[in-house]
Design an enzyme around this catalytic site. Structure first.
Site, mmCIF file in Angstrom:
data_model
loop_
_atom_site.group_PDB
_atom_site.id
_atom_site.type_symbol
_atom_site.label_atom_id
_atom_site.label_comp_id
_atom_site.label_asym_id
_atom_site.label_seq_id
_atom_site.Cartn_x
_atom_site.Cartn_y
_atom_site.Cartn_z
ATOM 1 N N ASN A 170 16.011 24.901 -33.314
ATOM 2 C CA ASN A 170 16.756 25.844 -32.527
ATOM 3 C C ASN A 170 18.199 25.788 -33.048
ATOM 4 O O ASN A 170 18.859 24.895 -33.293
ATOM 5 C CB ASN A 170 16.718 25.359 -31.168
ATOM 6 C CG ASN A 170 15.457 25.722 -30.397
ATOM 7 O OD1 ASN A 170 14.601 25.847 -31.075
ATOM 8 N ND2 ASN A 170 15.529 25.574 -29.111
ATOM 9 N N HIS B 202 16.033 20.385 -30.743
ATOM 10 C CA HIS B 202 17.149 21.167 -29.940
ATOM 11 C C HIS B 202 18.330 20.633 -30.369
ATOM 12 O O HIS B 202 18.502 19.828 -31.021
ATOM 13 C CB HIS B 202 16.907 21.092 -28.570
ATOM 14 C CG HIS B 202 15.802 21.999 -27.919
ATOM 15 N ND1 HIS B 202 16.109 22.818 -27.012
ATOM 16 C CD2 HIS B 202 14.554 22.058 -27.941
ATOM 17 C CE1 HIS B 202 15.054 23.364 -26.478
ATOM 18 N NE2 HIS B 202 14.000 22.919 -27.130
ATOM 19 N N GLY B 203 19.483 21.715 -30.251
ATOM 20 C CA GLY B 203 20.556 21.296 -30.686
ATOM 21 C C GLY B 203 20.784 21.225 -32.187
ATOM 22 O O GLY B 203 21.385 20.350 -32.635
ATOM 23 N N HIS C 99 23.382 20.170 -27.301
ATOM 24 C CA HIS C 99 23.383 21.594 -27.361
ATOM 25 C C HIS C 99 24.900 21.629 -27.688
ATOM 26 O O HIS C 99 25.787 20.902 -27.202
ATOM 27 C CB HIS C 99 22.933 22.294 -26.166
ATOM 28 C CG HIS C 99 21.684 22.179 -25.897
ATOM 29 N ND1 HIS C 99 20.966 21.570 -24.733
ATOM 30 C CD2 HIS C 99 20.491 22.593 -26.600
ATOM 31 C CE1 HIS C 99 19.755 21.784 -24.651
ATOM 32 N NE2 HIS C 99 19.493 22.301 -25.829
ATOM 33 N N GLY C 100 25.254 22.524 -28.664
ATOM 34 C CA GLY C 100 26.644 22.791 -28.983
ATOM 35 C C GLY C 100 27.022 22.305 -30.073
ATOM 36 O O GLY C 100 25.992 21.787 -30.927
ATOM 37 N N ALA D 168 21.824 28.023 -32.216
ATOM 38 C CA ALA D 168 22.241 28.978 -31.310
ATOM 39 C C ALA D 168 24.131 28.889 -31.636
ATOM 40 O O ALA D 168 24.605 30.102 -31.910
ATOM 41 C CB ALA D 168 22.128 28.701 -29.883
ATOM 42 N N THR D 169 24.834 27.817 -31.237
ATOM 43 C CA THR D 169 26.278 28.069 -31.402
ATOM 44 C C THR D 169 26.755 28.263 -32.777
ATOM 45 O O THR D 169 27.766 29.051 -32.679
ATOM 46 C CB THR D 169 26.638 26.388 -30.989
ATOM 47 O OG1 THR D 169 26.303 26.040 -29.727
ATOM 48 C CG2 THR D 169 28.235 26.591 -30.741
ATOM 49 N N ASP E 221 14.248 30.916 -24.124
ATOM 50 C CA ASP E 221 14.695 29.580 -24.110
ATOM 51 C C ASP E 221 15.064 28.840 -22.795
ATOM 52 O O ASP E 221 15.777 29.476 -21.920
ATOM 53 C CB ASP E 221 15.763 29.585 -25.311
ATOM 54 C CG ASP E 221 16.021 28.146 -25.646
ATOM 55 O OD1 ASP E 221 15.326 27.243 -25.826
ATOM 56 O OD2 ASP E 221 17.330 27.733 -26.325
ATOM 57 N N SER F 164 22.402 23.240 -34.494
ATOM 58 C CA SER F 164 23.784 23.414 -34.762
ATOM 59 C C SER F 164 24.725 22.188 -35.051
ATOM 60 O O SER F 164 24.986 21.554 -34.151
ATOM 61 C CB SER F 164 24.633 24.373 -33.853
ATOM 62 O OG SER F 164 24.022 25.689 -33.584
#
Length: 288
Positions: A230, A208-209, A180-181, A232-233, A82, A211
Site C-alpha cells: 500500500n 501496509h505503510g 501509516h504516514g 498513500a502518503t 481500504d 510510503s
C-alpha cells in the site's frame, strides 16, 4: 477489460515472488495517473480509496471512473476499499462495483475480529470480491483510525494461521513494524516475523505503510512473502508539491488544467518507480 478481483493476481504475485502496488487515490487525476503508469509498464494494479475519500466522492462515482479505466486498458485492475470498519459501507461499495474490500477489526479482540471478518467474507464471496483483514495493529493515522506508537502491536504468526483458517479471508495484512504516514526514522520492520507468518499461511500478505520504506527493505519484505504494498502518503505529497510549484511560479493561476497536468505527471512517474520496486513491470498479461 472490466474491474477484477485482486485475488487471482495477488496469488500469482505470491507464487512468483513479486508484489502488486496498491495506490490510494483521491481525485480523478490521481486515478488516471496511476492507471496510465500501470498501462505504460504493463503492470497489474490495485486502485484504493479510503473511507474518507468514499464519503467525499461517493463509491458510485469512484467505481464508475475505475471501471472506465479498466475498459480502456488491457491490464488487470482491482478497486479496493481500504481500512473500513463499517459493514454497511462495505456492502455499499461492493454493490457500487468495488472488487476488493478491507474489513479492519484489528482494534477488537481476536475472536471479534474473526466474527466481523467472517461476516464480510460471506457477503464478498457471493459477489466474487477479495477480502483483506488485519491482525495486530499498524501504527500511525489512516483517516479516522489512529494508532499511537504505544498501542501498535505486531501480529502473532500462529494467530495468523488460525485467523485465515477460521475466516477464509483472501488476503492478510499482518502488523510487522511498519506504520501509516511518513517515517520519522527508519521503520522497525520485523523481517523474521514476516517469514514466520508466510510459512504458516498460504494467502497473499499485505504490506501496509509502504510510503517511505527504504527500497532494500521493501525488496526484502517481498522476498519474504509480501505480495501487495500500500502506498498513500508519498502519492499525496508528490501530487500536492507539483500543484504548489505551479502556484509558487504563478500565484494568479486559475485554470485547474494548468496545475493538474503537472500533478498527474509527477504522480505517474512516482507510480512507475513504485511498480518497478515491486517487480510488477511486465506482469500484467501473465497475471490475467
Amino acid at each position: 477489460m472490466s474491474l477484477t478481483s485482486s485475488t487471482p493476481f495477488l496469488q500469482h504475485a505470491r507464487a512468483n515472488n513479486y508484489c502488486v502496488g496498491a495506490f490510494n487515490v483521491h481525485t480523478l487525476e490521481m486515478l488516471q495517473a496511476v492507471v496510465e503508469a500501470a498501462a505504460e509498464t504493463e503492470s497489474p494494479l490495485i486502485l484504493q480509496s479510503t473511507v474518507g475519500t468514499v464519503k467525499h466522492l461517493g463509491p458510485e462515482y469512484i467505481a464508475a471512473a475505475a471501471q472506465t479505466a479498466a475498459k480502456l486498458h488491457n491490464i488487470p485492475i482491482a478497486l479496493h476499499l481500504d481500512h473500513c470498519t463499517d459493514f454497511a459501507l462495505i456492502v455499499r461499495c461492493i454493490r457500487a462495483g468495488y472488487t476488493s474490500v478491507m474489513i479492519d477489526a484489528s482494534q477488537s479482540p481476536f475472536e471479534e475480529n474473526v466474527q466481523q471478518t467472517l461476516k464480510v467474507v460471506e457477503v464478498a464471496n457471493a459477489a466474487g470480491v477479495n477480502v483483506e483483514a488485519e491482525l495486530g495493529k499498524v501504527g500511525g493515522v489512516e483517516d479516522d483510525i489512529v494508532v499511537g506508537e504505544e498501542d501498535a502491536s505486531l501480529a502473532d504468526p500462529e494467530e495468523c494461521r488460525l485467523f485465515v483458517e477460521q475466516t477464509g479471508v483472501h488476503t492478510l495484512a499482518p502488523a510487522i513494524g511498519t506504520a501509516h504516514g511518513i517515517y520519522k526514522g527508519d521503520p522497525n520492520i520485523d523481517f523474521e516475523r514476516i517469514g514466520q507468518i508466510a510459512a504458516k499461511v498460504s494467502v497473499p500478505l499485505v504490506l501496509h505503510g509502504g510510503s517511505g520504506i527504504p527500497d532494500e527493505q521493501v525488496r526484502r519484505c517481498i522476498d519474504l512473502g509480501m505480495s501487495k504494498m500500500n502506498v498513500a502518503t508519498e502519492l499525496r505529497i508528490a501530487f500536492s508539491n507539483a500543484i504548489k510549484a505551479v502556484f509558487n511560479a504563478n500565484p494568479d493561476e486559475n485554470d485547474p488544467r494548468k496545475y493538474m497536468i503537472p500533478a498527474k505527471d509527477a504522480l505517474r512517474k512516482l507510480a512507475i518507480e513504485k511498480m518497478t520496486l515491486c517487480g510488477s513491470i511486465g506482469r500484467a498479461k501473465s497475471a490475467l
